[in-house]
Design an enzyme around this catalytic site. Structure first.
Site, mmCIF file in Angstrom:
data_model
loop_
_atom_site.group_PDB
_atom_site.id
_atom_site.type_symbol
_atom_site.label_atom_id
_atom_site.label_comp_id
_atom_site.label_asym_id
_atom_site.label_seq_id
_atom_site.Cartn_x
_atom_site.Cartn_y
_atom_site.Cartn_z
ATOM 1 N N CYS A 145 1.065 -1.280 0.086
ATOM 2 C CA CYS A 145 0.082 0.245 -0.067
ATOM 3 C C CYS A 145 1.049 1.285 0.124
ATOM 4 C CB CYS A 145 -0.997 -0.076 1.197
ATOM 5 S SG CYS A 145 -2.047 1.213 1.154
ATOM 6 N N CYS A 195 0.654 4.945 6.893
ATOM 7 C CA CYS A 195 -0.091 4.678 8.268
ATOM 8 C C CYS A 195 0.977 3.875 9.084
ATOM 9 C CB CYS A 195 -1.289 3.914 8.015
ATOM 10 S SG CYS A 195 -2.430 4.411 6.757
ATOM 11 N N CYS A 237 0.744 0.048 10.276
ATOM 12 C CA CYS A 237 0.264 -0.748 9.419
ATOM 13 C C CYS A 237 1.205 -1.732 8.793
ATOM 14 C CB CYS A 237 -0.787 -0.183 8.166
ATOM 15 S SG CYS A 237 -1.327 -1.309 7.426
ATOM 16 N N CYS A 247 -16.269 -9.323 5.913
ATOM 17 C CA CYS A 247 -15.619 -8.002 5.664
ATOM 18 C C CYS A 247 -14.422 -8.031 4.814
ATOM 19 C CB CYS A 247 -15.295 -7.207 6.989
ATOM 20 S SG CYS A 247 -14.450 -5.786 6.712
ATOM 21 N N CYS A 288 -19.373 -6.292 4.139
ATOM 22 C CA CYS A 288 -18.930 -4.815 4.593
ATOM 23 C C CYS A 288 -17.485 -5.026 3.656
ATOM 24 C CB CYS A 288 -18.438 -5.034 6.032
ATOM 25 S SG CYS A 288 -17.501 -3.539 6.423
ATOM 26 N N CYS A 311 -19.064 1.691 9.595
ATOM 27 C CA CYS A 311 -18.375 1.046 10.417
ATOM 28 C C CYS A 311 -17.090 1.827 10.727
ATOM 29 C CB CYS A 311 -17.929 -0.260 9.938
ATOM 30 S SG CYS A 311 -16.857 -1.233 11.026
ATOM 31 N N ARG A 344 -17.251 -2.633 18.394
ATOM 32 C CA ARG A 344 -16.895 -4.109 18.032
ATOM 33 C C ARG A 344 -15.215 -4.168 18.795
ATOM 34 N NH1 ARG A 344 -17.468 -4.174 12.765
ATOM 35 N NH2 ARG A 344 -19.422 -5.167 13.211
HETATM 36 N N1 SAM Z 1 -6.776 0.562 3.471
HETATM 37 C C1 SAM Z 1 -8.100 0.532 3.951
HETATM 38 C C2 SAM Z 1 -8.030 1.769 4.706
HETATM 39 O O1 SAM Z 1 -6.884 2.052 5.447
HETATM 40 O O2 SAM Z 1 -8.906 2.217 5.242
HETATM 41 C C3 SAM Z 1 -8.618 -0.606 4.396
HETATM 42 C C4 SAM Z 1 -7.923 -1.561 5.288
HETATM 43 S S1 SAM Z 1 -7.014 -0.798 6.938
HETATM 44 C C5 SAM Z 1 -5.926 -2.296 7.383
HETATM 45 C C6 SAM Z 1 -8.258 -0.847 8.094
HETATM 46 C C7 SAM Z 1 -7.925 -0.485 9.525
HETATM 47 O O3 SAM Z 1 -7.270 -1.480 10.177
HETATM 48 C C8 SAM Z 1 -7.173 0.674 9.699
HETATM 49 O O4 SAM Z 1 -7.988 1.936 9.634
HETATM 50 C C9 SAM Z 1 -6.590 0.648 11.074
HETATM 51 O O5 SAM Z 1 -7.492 1.313 11.884
HETATM 52 C C10 SAM Z 1 -6.707 -0.892 11.310
HETATM 53 N N2 SAM Z 1 -5.344 -1.456 11.552
HETATM 54 C C11 SAM Z 1 -4.356 -1.681 10.777
HETATM 55 N N3 SAM Z 1 -3.084 -2.115 11.432
HETATM 56 C C12 SAM Z 1 -3.426 -2.302 12.497
HETATM 57 C C13 SAM Z 1 -2.712 -2.714 13.588
HETATM 58 N N4 SAM Z 1 -1.486 -2.951 13.443
HETATM 59 N N5 SAM Z 1 -3.001 -2.518 14.585
HETATM 60 C C14 SAM Z 1 -4.489 -2.238 14.908
HETATM 61 N N6 SAM Z 1 -5.242 -1.929 14.217
HETATM 62 C C15 SAM Z 1 -4.647 -1.806 12.675
HETATM 63 C C1 DTB Z 2 -11.056 -2.427 11.944
HETATM 64 O O1 DTB Z 2 -11.249 -1.519 12.553
HETATM 65 N N1 DTB Z 2 -10.304 -3.271 12.220
HETATM 66 C C2 DTB Z 2 -10.076 -4.365 11.203
HETATM 67 C C3 DTB Z 2 -10.995 -4.005 10.472
HETATM 68 N N2 DTB Z 2 -11.428 -2.712 10.624
HETATM 69 C C4 DTB Z 2 -10.821 -3.994 8.803
HETATM 70 C C5 DTB Z 2 -8.734 -4.746 10.699
HETATM 71 C C6 DTB Z 2 -7.628 -4.886 11.738
HETATM 72 C C7 DTB Z 2 -6.275 -5.111 11.337
HETATM 73 C C8 DTB Z 2 -5.312 -5.501 12.022
HETATM 74 C C9 DTB Z 2 -3.894 -5.676 11.409
HETATM 75 C C10 DTB Z 2 -3.958 -6.736 10.424
HETATM 76 O O2 DTB Z 2 -4.234 -7.988 10.734
HETATM 77 O O3 DTB Z 2 -3.355 -6.466 9.204
HETATM 78 FE FE1 SF4 Z 3 -2.688 1.152 3.436
HETATM 79 FE FE2 SF4 Z 3 -2.473 0.124 5.913
HETATM 80 FE FE3 SF4 Z 3 -3.143 2.777 5.655
HETATM 81 FE FE4 SF4 Z 3 -5.112 1.005 4.894
HETATM 82 S S1 SF4 Z 3 -4.184 1.228 6.986
HETATM 83 S S2 SF4 Z 3 -4.336 2.670 3.840
HETATM 84 S S3 SF4 Z 3 -3.737 -0.751 4.081
HETATM 85 S S4 SF4 Z 3 -1.227 1.579 4.941
#
Ligand code: SAM
Ligand code: DTB
Ligand code: SF4
Length: 321
Positions: free
Chosen positions: A54, A58, A61, A98, A130, A190, A262
């Site tokens: 990506c 973030c 992430c 989802c 979702c 959500c 959640r």
């Molecule tokens: N790329 C899209 C976005 O950012 O909206 C969808 C997927 S993204 C992985 C969805 C959510 O997962 C993020 O907004 C974040 O709140 C959560 N998330 C991602 N990495 C995480 C982590 N290491 N621990 C907790 N939550 C995480």
């Molecule tokens: C949300 O708030 N938590 C979920 C879902 N929405 C998409 C994702 C959590 C991702 C945690 C890190 C991972 O497994 O990559």
């Molecule tokens: Fe990309 Fe992860 Fe940020 Fe979603 S949360 S926009 S997958 S870097």
């Protein structure tokens, strides 16, 4: 009936959050019982349909291409694979499926057309669909809704003040704009955030204030505890006090009384007792299965064992189809 309120001040939210723990839990439980069965937990299953690579930065992430987290990337999964996972999710008792993609935003074209077909296919299996695919435009939101997408996940993640410490490649305003498009297309929202990224208590409550100022409130509010992934800038984030996490859940329940709260990422690292307190505090939904998007989750056996010991049960998936 509980009155819904959209103009919570930070001071009022803080007063709730800071009360003695027994008072906070009692209040949250009271609100919870007015609006939901306090013994039932709904399950959603997550599937990463496009993983890693990506372009966003973030800091939490594992899927950002800027950090070396050793994650195996894959392009959009074939639809047969996704349908199979959706069927498994339904069989194991999830009511919502989802699908997450590591995109900054959806791009119009064949890939989005594929997504629309997949949404239609999963919805036809009798699951609430979702999606979480990054930012989307007004017309994309309408097309997703028309294809049968029930909910869209797009998190605000933290307070507007702390946001810049975590993400530089898109703004808070961008996120609010996407949420607006989701709402006007008629999908449910959500939207939640992450706790444990080094933010202050005011930042956590500032996030809750933002969420509760949306009218209507998001139908579901995922509260994630940061999963610290090696290679991300937050791999060494300071530890989070579990009782502070429970306070966050309870406060969310009180100020958004009709939303599903959640208990999301971070359950694998939580004790059963912390999770039990979160349920007491008003959490009524979890992600099921052994994997979230890319990181481990407790799995069905541990969850079933926990719920059984608490005398609680899962909301059953509909049996038709
Ligand atoms: N790329 C899209 C976005 O950012 O909206 C969808 C997927 S993204 C992985 C969805 C959510 O997962 C993020 O907004 C974040 O709140 C959560 N998330 C991602 N990495 C995480 C982590 N290491 N621990 C907790 N939550 C995480
Ligand atoms: C949300 O708030 N938590 C979920 C879902 N929405 C998409 C994702 C959590 C991702 C945690 C890190 C991972 O497994 O990559
Ligand atoms: Fe990309 Fe992860 Fe940020 Fe979603 S949360 S926009 S997958 S870097």
């Amino acid at each position: 009936m509980t009155d819904l309120k959209y103009d919570w001040s930070l001071e009022d939210i803080k007063a709730l959050y800071q009360q003695p723990f027994p008072d906070l839990i009692y209040q949250a439980q009271t609100v919870h019982r007015k609006n939901f069965s306090a013994l039932q937990v709904q399950r959603s299953t997550l599937l990463s349909i496009k993983t890693g690579g990506c372009s966003e930065d973030c800091a939490y992430c594992p899927q950002s291409s800027r950090y070396d987290t050793g994650l195996e990337r894959h392009k959009l999964l074939p639809k047969e694979v996704i349908y199979h996972k959706a069927e498994e999710a339904k069989k194991s008792g999830s009511t919502r499926f989802c699908m997450g993609a590591a995109w900054r935003q959806i791009k119009d074209g064949p890939e989005f057309d594929n997504i629309l077909e997949i949404v239609e296919g999963v919805a036809a299996k009798g699951l609430e669909v979702c999606c979480t695919l990054g930012m989307l435009t007004d017309s994309q939101a309408k097309r997703l809704k028309a294809a049968g997408c029930y909910a869209y996940n797009h998190n605000l993640d933290t307070s507007p003040e702390f946001y810049g410490e975590i993400i530089s490649t898109r703004t808070y305003e961008d996120r609010l704009q996407t949420l607006k498009h989701v709402r006007s297309a008629g999908m449910t929202i959500c939207c939640g955030g992450i706790v444990g990224m080094g933010e202050s208590v005011d930042d956590r409550l500032g996030l809750l204030q933002q969420l509760a100022s949306q009218n209507p409130h998001p139908e579901s509010v995922p509260i994630n505890m940061l999963v610290k992934v090696q290679g991300t800038p937050l791999e060494n984030a300071p530890p989070l006090e579990p009782l502070d996490f429970v306070r966050m859940v309870a406060t969310a329940r009180i100020i958004m009384p009709k939303s599903m709260v959640r208990l999301s990422a971070g359950r694998n690292e939580m004790s059963d007792e912390t999770q039990a307190l979160c349920f007491l505090a008003g959490a009524n939904s979890i992600f099921a299965g052994e994997k979230l998007l890319t990181t481990p989750n407790p799995g069905d056996d541990r969850d079933a064992h926990l719920l059984a010991r608490l005398g609680m049960s899962f909301v059953e998936s509909r049996v038709e189809n």
